[in-house]
Every structure is written in C-alpha cells, then in structure tokens.
Scaffold this motif. Structure first.
Motif, PDB file in Angstrom:
ATOM      1  N   LYS A   1      48.475  45.363  39.561  1.00 53.01           N
ATOM      2  CA  LYS A   1      47.116  45.425  39.025  1.00 53.01           C
ATOM      3  C   LYS A   1      46.511  46.784  39.304  1.00 53.01           C
ATOM      4  CE  LYS A   1      46.312  40.469  39.564  1.00 53.01           C
ATOM      5  NZ  LYS A   1      47.716  40.180  39.900  1.00 53.01           N
ATOM      6  N   MET A   2      45.512  47.134  38.519  1.00 55.29           N
ATOM      7  CA  MET A   2      44.723  48.325  38.794  1.00 55.29           C
ATOM      8  C   MET A   2      43.415  47.901  39.447  1.00 55.29           C
ATOM      9  SD  MET A   2      43.122  51.198  36.199  1.00 55.29           S
ATOM     10  CE  MET A   2      41.891  50.056  35.524  1.00 55.29           C
ATOM     11  N   LYS A   3      43.057  48.591  40.524  1.00 57.49           N
ATOM     12  CA  LYS A   3      41.812  48.308  41.218  1.00 57.49           C
ATOM     13  C   LYS A   3      40.937  49.555  41.209  1.00 57.49           C
ATOM     14  CE  LYS A   3      43.875  44.892  44.348  1.00 57.49           C
ATOM     15  NZ  LYS A   3      44.105  44.498  45.760  1.00 57.49           N
ATOM     16  N   ILE A   4      39.663  49.358  40.901  1.00 59.03           N
ATOM     17  CA  ILE A   4      38.674  50.421  41.002  1.00 59.03           C
ATOM     18  C   ILE A   4      37.781  50.081  42.184  1.00 59.03           C
ATOM     19  CG2 ILE A   4      36.754  51.584  39.874  1.00 59.03           C
ATOM     20  CD1 ILE A   4      38.074  51.110  37.224  1.00 59.03           C
ATOM     21  N   VAL A   5      37.637  51.033  43.095  1.00 53.50           N
ATOM     22  CA  VAL A   5      36.972  50.783  44.379  1.00 53.50           C
ATOM     23  C   VAL A   5      35.695  51.613  44.463  1.00 53.50           C
ATOM     24  CG1 VAL A   5      37.231  50.801  46.888  1.00 53.50           C
ATOM     25  CG2 VAL A   5      39.233  50.380  45.427  1.00 53.50           C
TER      26      VAL A   5
ATOM     27  N   LEU B   1      40.242  40.753  33.630  1.00 55.77           N
ATOM     28  CA  LEU B   1      39.470  41.410  34.676  1.00 55.77           C
ATOM     29  C   LEU B   1      38.888  40.390  35.643  1.00 55.77           C
ATOM     30  CD1 LEU B   1      37.637  43.752  35.863  1.00 55.77           C
ATOM     31  CD2 LEU B   1      36.095  43.316  33.942  1.00 55.77           C
ATOM     32  N   LYS B   2      38.871  40.752  36.921  1.00 60.17           N
ATOM     33  CA  LYS B   2      38.129  40.001  37.940  1.00 60.17           C
ATOM     34  C   LYS B   2      37.142  40.954  38.591  1.00 60.17           C
ATOM     35  CE  LYS B   2      39.940  38.543  41.908  1.00 60.17           C
ATOM     36  NZ  LYS B   2      40.667  37.708  42.896  1.00 60.17           N
TER      37      LYS B   2
ATOM     38  N   THR C   1      32.730  35.013  37.147  1.00 64.67           N
ATOM     39  CA  THR C   1      33.506  36.209  36.843  1.00 64.67           C
ATOM     40  C   THR C   1      34.184  36.771  38.084  1.00 64.67           C
ATOM     41  OG1 THR C   1      31.649  37.731  37.223  1.00 64.67           O
ATOM     42  CG2 THR C   1      31.868  36.777  35.012  1.00 64.67           C
ATOM     43  N   ARG C   2      33.816  36.258  39.262  1.00 66.13           N
ATOM     44  CA  ARG C   2      34.292  36.840  40.524  1.00 66.13           C
ATOM     45  C   ARG C   2      35.455  36.080  41.158  1.00 66.13           C
ATOM     46  NH1 ARG C   2      28.138  36.935  42.955  1.00 66.13           N
ATOM     47  NH2 ARG C   2      27.233  38.331  41.380  1.00 66.13           N
ATOM     48  N   GLU C   3      35.577  34.794  40.843  1.00 65.41           N
ATOM     49  CA  GLU C   3      36.553  33.956  41.542  1.00 65.41           C
ATOM     50  C   GLU C   3      37.935  33.998  40.912  1.00 65.41           C
ATOM     51  OE1 GLU C   3      35.207  30.091  42.903  1.00 65.41           O
ATOM     52  OE2 GLU C   3      33.165  30.605  42.337  1.00 65.41           O
ATOM     53  N   ASP C   4      38.007  34.403  39.655  1.00 67.68           N
ATOM     54  CA  ASP C   4      39.310  34.416  38.979  1.00 67.68           C
ATOM     55  C   ASP C   4      39.266  35.447  37.860  1.00 67.68           C
ATOM     56  OD1 ASP C   4      41.887  33.803  38.377  1.00 67.68           O
ATOM     57  OD2 ASP C   4      41.521  31.720  37.786  1.00 67.68           O
ATOM     58  N   PHE C   5      40.429  35.738  37.311  1.00 71.20           N
ATOM     59  CA  PHE C   5      40.520  36.662  36.187  1.00 71.20           C
ATOM     60  C   PHE C   5      40.077  35.964  34.910  1.00 71.20           C
ATOM     61  CE2 PHE C   5      43.234  38.714  39.237  1.00 71.20           C
ATOM     62  CZ  PHE C   5      43.068  40.078  38.990  1.00 71.20           C
TER      63      PHE C   5
ATOM     64  N   GLU D   1      39.239  44.324  39.703  1.00 69.25           N
ATOM     65  CA  GLU D   1      40.684  44.236  39.522  1.00 69.25           C
ATOM     66  C   GLU D   1      41.003  44.012  38.040  1.00 69.25           C
ATOM     67  OE1 GLU D   1      42.973  41.950  42.429  1.00 69.25           O
ATOM     68  OE2 GLU D   1      41.081  41.495  43.425  1.00 69.25           O
ATOM     69  N   TYR D   2      41.912  44.830  37.521  1.00 66.49           N
ATOM     70  CA  TYR D   2      42.322  44.757  36.117  1.00 66.49           C
ATOM     71  C   TYR D   2      43.795  44.351  36.063  1.00 66.49           C
ATOM     72  CZ  TYR D   2      38.034  47.351  35.065  1.00 66.49           C
ATOM     73  OH  TYR D   2      36.715  47.747  34.950  1.00 66.49           O
ATOM     74  N   ASP D   3      44.059  43.206  35.429  1.00 69.78           N
ATOM     75  CA  ASP D   3      45.437  42.726  35.305  1.00 69.78           C
ATOM     76  C   ASP D   3      46.162  43.453  34.183  1.00 69.78           C
ATOM     77  OD1 ASP D   3      47.735  41.297  35.572  1.00 69.78           O
ATOM     78  OD2 ASP D   3      46.948  39.411  34.815  1.00 69.78           O
ATOM     79  N   TRP D   4      45.471  43.627  33.045  1.00 72.13           N
ATOM     80  CA  TRP D   4      46.047  44.368  31.928  1.00 72.13           C
ATOM     81  C   TRP D   4      44.953  44.762  30.950  1.00 72.13           C
ATOM     82  CZ3 TRP D   4      44.580  41.420  27.890  1.00 72.13           C
ATOM     83  CH2 TRP D   4      44.653  40.027  27.985  1.00 72.13           C
TER      84      TRP D   4
END
Length: 615
Positions: free
Chosen positions: A360-364, A410-411, A485-489, A555-558
């Motif tokens: 996954k891609m994460k933006i922090v 997205l999550k 929107t926060r608990e799952d993708f 978090e971005y799955d795709w």
C-alpha cells in the motif's frame, strides 16, 4: 479565533436572510463587517482591500454557505434545488431540502418536483445507464425490489414492509411475486466468516470449490455494505446458466461480482460488496464480470496479473497502480511528488512523507521532524512561509488525463490511534486538477474530511483566468457515507464525461451533475492524491483540530484510470507527450527534480519554455 469576531460570524445568517429587497444591503453589510474581523484574525492582510477568503475558509463559514447559493432565479435566494443540487439525504445547513424524504417532512424546496424528479426522471429515460439516487418517485418500479430497509426511500420495497406498514403502493404487483420465488441465503450465512484476502477463495479452502470456468468460485456469494444481496438499480433475475449470469454482470455498469444460484437466480453486486461463505450445500457460484483477469496487455503503471479488474461498458482500463512495490517518485515515468501545499493549511508537501508498506501507499502528516523545505514551490508557483507540518502529494507528471473513470481504494486517518470515532481535522483526497489554475482552473474532487467518520465532500471547479477562488466557480456537495471511512478501505470513483460527472462510493451512485450553471470541465488534468491539515482556525476539514494526534496516515490500496473510449485526444498513447498542446504545459512543474521545464508566467503576459520559476 478572537472573541470579537465570534458575534459577527454567528449573526451572519440572520444578516443575510432578509427579504429579497434587502439582500444586497445585507450582503454588503456582512462583507464590510467581516473584513476587519478577518484582518484581526490574521485571515488576510490589512493592506489587501479585497480581503478574499480562501476556498476552504469560506466553506467553514455560514457566509460561505449562503454565498454559494447563487441566484438561479428570483426565488433561489430563499432556497431552491436548482441552486443546491439534488441530494439523497437531509443537509442541515440548507434552507429547504432536495432529498426524497422532504415530502414526508414537509420541507421540500418549491422547485423539488421539477428539479429532482421530473427533470432527472426524463434524463434517466434518455440514458438508462445513468442511475442516480434521487431519480425516485416513491414506487417499487423506480426503487427496485430490495432485501433490506433503506432510509433514503419514501416507502419500502422489502419483504418486511407489510409487517411495518410502509410498503410502496405497487409493492404487491411489482415485488411480492419476485420475493416469493427468490432463493436467498439463510440467516446463519450472514454470520459466516469472510474469506481472507484475496477475495477469491483458494482451492485448498474446505468450504469452497473452484469451478471449471477458472474464475468462478463455489460456496461464496457477495453482500453490499447496506446488507443487500444485490446492488441498487438491479433486481434478481433468472438466467439459464452461470455464463448467462456472468454476461449480465459484464453489461451492467458498476457490477463487480455475480452470484448464480442453483435455481437459476442471478444476483449482481458492486465492486465494494464483501464476500460471504455459504455454509450449506454448494448451491451458489460467484465470480467477476469477465474471466480475462490475466490479460492486462497495454495497461500502464504497475498492474498485477493476479488482480481482478472490473470492466465498464464504454471504458478501457488504461492505468493501474497497485503499490505492490515501492515507487521511485524521481524516476517513475507516470508518478512524481509535489513540493507544494495549500495557503490556507499548515502543511507543506515533501517526498519523504510518501511511504510504501505492505503493498500500500501511505501518506503521512506530522509536525516537521527536521526535513529541509525551501520556501519557493514549483508545483504551486508561489513562495510559502515556513509551515509547522509536512505531508505529501503524489501526482501524475503531466496534464495527461481527461474523460474516463477514476477509481481509488482508500482508508482515511484515525485522528487518535485505536479510536476511529474521535473527530479532528484533516483532508484526505483523490482528485483531478489542471496545473496550473491561473489560466484554466479545472478540478473534480473527492475530499474525505475529519469532522466525522462519514464525511465526504464531492466538488467540481470550473474557471478561466481566475486564480482566486470565489463561490461562483464551484459546485460542491457534502455527503454522509453509510460506513466509516476510517475503519476500512472503501472505493471512491467518479466518471467524467463531456456531458456530466457521476460520483460513486463502493459502487453506488452518490451524486450526478450535468451541465448547468457551470460547464463540465473540458481540458486535460493530472491525477492527484494528498493529505493535509487546515490552519489553526480549522474552517474546513473538521473543527476539532485540537484532537489530532500525529502522525496521521492515509492508506491507498490502489488507483486506476479507465479511458473513455470516445476521447480521441487524451491520454497520449503510452503516456508520451505527443498529444499535449502548448497550454497543457503551462506552469505544470511538480518539484525541482522532475526534469520538466516550467513554462509560462502566472500573470499570463507570455508563455515560453524556461527552467526558471516565474511568479
């Protein structure tokens, strides 16, 4: 915010809510009074006579809500669906409502029938594939037969409605026979554990058997996030074979899975539906709309041959990014990073805040841990002041993309670790944006915000030579999702076509707009994803900014792009630059390391290829 500004802001709705003849006077008085309050609040410099309030600042003020209600006709100042847009649920800041439940509550806008029922019903007749949640007239013929209660409907079309006395008038003639014949999974199947990822159950699983068709699975069916066994705008049909049911799914817009039952029943579910194991005899088979998952020739980015890619009529998969491996954002041919930020925020974008972990891609977003950040920004074509926080924005290199379907899984961040119910402030996004907005501002957004766990804003911006935002250049709608929107993708998507835009969440239509007071964007743009935090006054993204505990993670799955087959100009073949017009390069730099010449001047005096930043 200083206490002296608060009474003014609280009075603004009343100052601007007078009779029509007092509208201009009230509006001018409010603007004149607001200017010194904002100056004292550091919202704008005192020497700026216009004292423009930025996009996200105005969104958080009552003045922003009121000014965005543009006068479409003489009655729109008092509220009209033509000005507000049609919605599928109650929106508390509107003066009257434009949702299917407004009739029962007696609070519909005067033009609700014309704007949200008659007009949309006629559009749906002309284009049967465009399903909108507000093209309903209180009948099962329009709603479709359902398995569960829907709070968005004026009357119900499920098997329990007779018990509760809330059936639509045509329930018996439309749905009773269907429900009587329909074979549905038993109640205990709802409690069965979901199979682990990937979605398709492996042959070794004792509860499932892989069918000879290679991509269908026995013993598994799908359930929508709402609990329904089939997607909205569809119903159960009887098909002669599994292949016929799969072909029906392939023709249905938004279908992600089919389930074929032993009695011939065929149920279709959306991309966001969850798999369930059927703990009985193996009488159900499910699968994707097509078995050609291994054929991804010509798809750019980093697609996976083991990943299922849905098919949509009229669209072709062009770009797929699975984030299975880390991307080098300095050398990747498609993706790069932004050195920009937002003037109304407190976050600068830097490459270091993009992480690739666990596929996954994460933006922090977090307080700057010591990363050197230069004040001038190539992406924003401006000089920033020193900001206390850093985050990131990933974007495609050029204005390559236009009409098509854009999807992201997205999550969004939990404001505090382990407690997704705590609200704070953030804006987590996927959007298209044309660099730079100084000539032709084109933007289509998904903005998921921190004010609640179900807050999503959809937005469109269209303007020419208007580098400053005003309410007249946007068409925005705040939505409340069914799930956190926060608990799952969740899958967020929009289809952008020459005559309209449709937004989806987990395969369901949540909004649709056609050309109206604003044109539909018509120029190519970049795909962007970012995470940022508003300034300390938190006018947008959530008022409870003091609850934020850093770091925050999106978090971005795709992410995927499906090209609309009717666009003959964009994107360029193989994502070359051959199809780009001169103006597509205008101020389209991303960062100092992207190797792209910055072209043009912000003030539009001339355009020339240069490696320097003109401001």
């Amino acid at each position: 915010m200083p206490q002296r500004a608060l009474p003014l802001l609280l009075l603004l709705p009343f100052m601007l809510a007078g009779e029509p003849q007092s509208q201009d006077l009230g509006r001018n008085l409010a603007e004149e009074s607001l200017t010194p309050a904002l100056e004292g609040d550091d919202a704008c410099p005192a020497e700026d006579d216009d004292c423009h309030v930025s996009l996200r600042q105005l969104r958080g003020l009552q003045l922003g809500h009121i000014q965005s209600e543009e006068r479409v006709d003489s009655g729109s100042w008092h509220g009209s669906c033509e000005a507000y847009g049609c919605t599928h649920e109650y929106v508390r800041h509107l003066r009257c409502q434009c949702n299917p439940g407004c009739k029962s509550h007696g609070n519909c806008c005067q033009d609700y029938e014309d704007a949200c029922i008659s007009k949309e019903a006629s559009e749906e007749t002309e284009n049967s594939t465009a399903a909108t949640p507000y093209t309903v007239t209180g009948s099962c013929k329009n709603y479709g037969c359902a398995h569960s209660y829907s709070r968005y409907m004026e009357c119900q079309c499920n098997m329990q409605c007779s018990r509760f006395g809330n059936c639509c008038e045509d329930y018996k003639s439309t749905c009773q026979v269907v429900h009587k014949e329909e074979s549905t999974p038993p109640d205990d199947a709802q409690l069965a554990p979901s199979p682990p990822e990937p979605v398709w159950v492996e042959p070794a699983d004792a509860d499932a058997q892989v069918n000879a068709t290679d991509c269908s699975v026995s013993g598994v069916y799908y359930v929508e996030p709402s609990g329904s066994a089939y997607m909205s705008s569809t119903t159960r049909t009887k098909e002669g074979s599994l292949e016929d049911c799969q072909a029906r799914c392939a023709k249905q817009v938004g279908c992600g899975h089919f389930a074929y039952w032993q009695d011939g029943g065929c149920l279709l579910t959306s991309i966001g539906a969850e798999p369930k194991k059927y703990r009985g005899h193996l009488s159900v088979q499910s699968g994707p709309p097509s078995c050609s998952t291994g054929s991804i020739e010509g798809v750019l980015g980093h697609p996976s041959s083991s990943q299922f890619y849905p098919q949509y009529p009229g669209f072709s998969l062009f770009l797929a990014e699975e984030f299975d491996e880390p991307l080098d954002l300095d050398t990747d041919p498609v993706w790069t990073w932004s050195d920009g930020g937002l003037a109304e925020g407190q976050t600068r974008f830097v490459k270091e805040q993009v992480k690739f972990e666990d596929g996954k891609m994460k933006i922090v977003a977090e307080p700057n841990p010591g990363i050197a950040v230069q004040n001038c920004s190539r992406a924003s074509s401006m000089v920033f002041w020193e900001m206390p926080m850093v985050s990131a924005e990933i974007r495609t290199r050029f204005n390559w993309f236009r009409y098509g379907r854009y999807e992201v899984r997205l999550k969004t961040p939990s404001v505090q670790p382990g407690n997704p119910r705590i609200n704070g402030n953030y804006i987590s996004t996927m959007f298209i944006y044309r660099d730079a907005n100084f000539h032709h501002w084109r933007e289509i957004d998904f903005e998921i915000t921190g004010d609640t766990a179900r807050a999503v804003t959809t937005n469109m911006i269209y303007a020419d030579y208007a580098p400053r935002w005003t309410p007249r250049i946007q068409h925005s709608l705040h939505l409340r999702t069914e799930e956190s929107t926060r608990e799952d993708f969740h899958t967020y998507a929009f289809e952008w076509l020459p005559d309209g835009i449709t937004w989806y969440i987990d395969g369901k239509v949540v909004r649709q707009i056609k050309k109206g007071k604003l044109p539909i964007p018509d120029k190519s743009a970049k795909i962007m994803m970012n995470l940022w935090v508003f300034g300390e006054h938190a006018y947008f993204g959530g008022r409870e900014i003091k609850n934020n505990q850093y770091p925050l993670h999106s978090e971005y799955d795709w992410v995927r792009f499906y090209k609309w087959n009717g666009d003959q100009d964009y994107p360029c073949s193989g994502l070359s630059t051959d199809c780009l017009a001169d103006e597509d390069y205008f101020l389209s730099g991303n960062n100092p390391c992207d190797g792209q010449n910055q072209v043009g001047y912000k003030d539009g005096r001339s355009e020339e290829h240069t490696s320097e930043l003109h401001s």
